[in-house]
Design an enzyme around this catalytic site. Structure first.
Site, PDB file in Angstrom:
ATOM      1  N   SER A 149     -42.041  23.439  15.259  1.00  0.00           N
ATOM      2  CA  SER A 149     -43.309  22.711  15.376  1.00  0.00           C
ATOM      3  C   SER A 149     -43.881  22.828  16.792  1.00  0.00           C
ATOM      4  CB  SER A 149     -43.148  21.248  14.960  1.00  0.00           C
ATOM      5  OG  SER A 149     -42.401  20.530  15.907  1.00  0.00           O
ATOM      6  N   ASN A 150     -43.008  22.916  17.794  1.00  0.00           N
ATOM      7  CA  ASN A 150     -43.520  23.141  19.158  1.00  0.00           C
ATOM      8  C   ASN A 150     -44.115  24.539  19.297  1.00  0.00           C
ATOM      9  OD1 ASN A 150     -43.108  20.834  21.155  1.00  0.00           O
ATOM     10  ND2 ASN A 150     -41.185  20.826  20.006  1.00  0.00           N
ATOM     11  N   ARG A 208     -21.756  35.318  24.824  1.00  0.00           N
ATOM     12  CA  ARG A 208     -22.997  34.591  25.154  1.00  0.00           C
ATOM     13  C   ARG A 208     -23.863  35.405  26.104  1.00  0.00           C
ATOM     14  NH1 ARG A 208     -21.253  29.691  27.697  1.00  0.00           N
ATOM     15  NH2 ARG A 208     -23.435  29.261  27.984  1.00  0.00           N
ATOM     16  N   ARG A 252     -29.205  27.200  21.683  1.00  0.00           N
ATOM     17  CA  ARG A 252     -28.131  27.901  22.396  1.00  0.00           C
ATOM     18  C   ARG A 252     -28.300  27.629  23.881  1.00  0.00           C
ATOM     19  NH1 ARG A 252     -25.494  32.295  19.807  1.00  0.00           N
ATOM     20  NH2 ARG A 252     -25.073  33.232  21.843  1.00  0.00           N
ATOM     21  N   ILE A 253     -27.194  27.658  24.584  1.00  0.00           N
ATOM     22  CA  ILE A 253     -27.273  27.491  26.038  1.00  0.00           C
ATOM     23  C   ILE A 253     -27.597  28.854  26.634  1.00  0.00           C
ATOM     24  CG2 ILE A 253     -25.935  26.947  28.115  1.00  0.00           C
ATOM     25  CD1 ILE A 253     -24.491  24.830  26.362  1.00  0.00           C
ATOM     26  N   ASN A 294     -38.319  24.600  28.988  1.00  0.00           N
ATOM     27  CA  ASN A 294     -37.725  23.991  27.798  1.00  0.00           C
ATOM     28  C   ASN A 294     -38.409  22.653  27.548  1.00  0.00           C
ATOM     29  OD1 ASN A 294     -35.824  23.514  25.681  1.00  0.00           O
ATOM     30  ND2 ASN A 294     -34.659  22.188  27.062  1.00  0.00           N
ATOM     31  N   HIS A 330     -37.557  18.846  25.939  1.00  0.00           N
ATOM     32  CA  HIS A 330     -36.403  18.021  25.560  1.00  0.00           C
ATOM     33  C   HIS A 330     -36.903  16.641  25.129  1.00  0.00           C
ATOM     34  CE1 HIS A 330     -32.242  16.710  25.562  1.00  0.00           C
ATOM     35  NE2 HIS A 330     -32.662  15.592  26.113  1.00  0.00           N
ATOM     36  N   THR A 378     -32.619  25.821  34.289  1.00  0.00           N
ATOM     37  CA  THR A 378     -31.662  26.285  35.297  1.00  0.00           C
ATOM     38  C   THR A 378     -30.287  26.312  34.623  1.00  0.00           C
ATOM     39  OG1 THR A 378     -31.411  23.986  35.998  1.00  0.00           O
ATOM     40  CG2 THR A 378     -32.959  25.341  37.269  1.00  0.00           C
ATOM     41  N   ASP A 432     -30.394  20.986  30.690  1.00  0.00           N
ATOM     42  CA  ASP A 432     -31.433  19.941  30.788  1.00  0.00           C
ATOM     43  C   ASP A 432     -31.544  19.350  32.203  1.00  0.00           C
ATOM     44  OD1 ASP A 432     -31.939  20.273  28.054  1.00  0.00           O
ATOM     45  OD2 ASP A 432     -30.482  18.757  27.485  1.00  0.00           O
TER      46      ASP A 432
HETATM   47  C1  GRF Z   1     -37.757  19.120  19.578  1.00  0.00           C
HETATM   48  O1  GRF Z   1     -37.520  17.750  19.445  1.00  0.00           O
HETATM   49  C2  GRF Z   1     -37.452  19.578  20.975  1.00  0.00           C
HETATM   50  O2  GRF Z   1     -37.707  18.623  21.948  1.00  0.00           O
HETATM   51  C3  GRF Z   1     -35.980  19.859  20.908  1.00  0.00           C
HETATM   52  O3  GRF Z   1     -35.753  20.380  19.630  1.00  0.00           O
HETATM   53  C4  GRF Z   1     -36.794  19.951  18.750  1.00  0.00           C
HETATM   54  C5  GRF Z   1     -37.424  21.197  18.214  1.00  0.00           C
HETATM   55  O4  GRF Z   1     -38.389  20.931  17.253  1.00  0.00           O
HETATM   56  N1  GRF Z   1     -35.562  20.726  21.977  1.00  0.00           N
HETATM   57  P1  GRF Z   1     -39.312  22.107  16.723  1.00  0.00           P
HETATM   58  O5  GRF Z   1     -38.393  23.218  16.220  1.00  0.00           O
HETATM   59  O6  GRF Z   1     -40.174  22.578  17.857  1.00  0.00           O
HETATM   60  O7  GRF Z   1     -40.096  21.504  15.614  1.00  0.00           O
END
Ligand code: GRF
Length: 209
Positions: A15-16, A71, A97-98, A113, A115, A147, A151
């Site tokens: 969704s992001n 990795r 993944r890290i 990123n 969060h 980094t 987070d």
């Molecule tokens: C979001 O809550 C984001 O903050 C976190 O993982 C989720 C991803 O959601 N890192 P989407 O896949 O972007 O819908």
């Protein structure tokens, strides 16, 4: 002038990613989305990319499982793809993944990123559940540079979100998500406009040119 080329790494529903695509289509992000890469073959994020005519690439982590450092080997593969699409800015969007130093050093201060908490509170997994369990009254979301510490990178922008009586992980996550979709495009456009200056662990946002 050439537009900044963005690569998105996503593992899930995306969704992001969609918020970034929508902002580009609306002209509020003046960049180009070059490629979406996922470690999950069925990630809906890949489908979203396809629907918008954006290159979608599944990179199977199993393909490097036999390497001495899987990795890092995986991140080398990611880097090859990003390079081939001439990506300048990398966005992690629900990427589970890290990221190793291989990618971080290849893209210094060019990986962001999002969060779902007000960092440095509640890093890591299940940030919304952590916030509910702690009993905080306000949580939120954070866009930060990536980094090596998970987070931990310099914070670009945050949004505060109230926790309300009766909230569940689902209702709180949904309320936070709506804010994520606003602040991620904002941070990306600031980058595109060259307005982000890193001073120590602080990010300064300079005036619009
Ligand atoms: C979001 O809550 C984001 O903050 C976190 O993982 C989720 C991803 O959601 N890192 P989407 O896949 O972007 O819908």
């Amino acid at each position: 002038m050439d537009k900044v080329r963005i690569g998105v790494l996503a593992s899930g529903r995306g969704s992001n990613l969609q918020a970034i695509i929508d902002a580009i289509n609306a002209g509020t992000i003046t960049a180009q989305l070059a490629v979406v890469i996922s470690n999950k073959v069925n990630a809906y994020a890949l489908e979203r990319a396809r629907r918008h005519g954006i290159a979608d690439i599944f990179l199977d982590p199993a393909s490097v499982a036999d390497q001495p450092n899987p990795r890092e080997a995986y991140d080398r593969k990611i880097f090859e793809v990003l390079k081939s699409y001439q990506v300048e800015l990398v966005l992690l969007a629900g990427y589970m993944r890290i990221v190793t130093p291989i990618l971080i050093q290849a893209y210094p201060w060019r990986i962001m990123n999002i969060h779902p908490s007000l960092l440095p509170a509640f890093p890591g997994l299940q940030a919304q559940k952590q916030a509910l369990d702690w009993g905080v009254k306000i949580t939120g979301c954070t866009v930060h540079f990536v980094t090596e510490g998970v987070d931990e990178g310099p914070i670009i922008v945050q949004a505060a979100v109230p926790v309300v009586e009766g909230d569940t992980v689902e209702t709180l996550s949904e309320r936070i998500l709506a804010h994520e979709h606003q602040i991620y495009p904002l941070a990306v456009q600031w980058y595109v406009e060259g307005r982000l200056r890193i001073e120590g662990r602080c990010v300064r946002i300079t005036q619009k040119p």
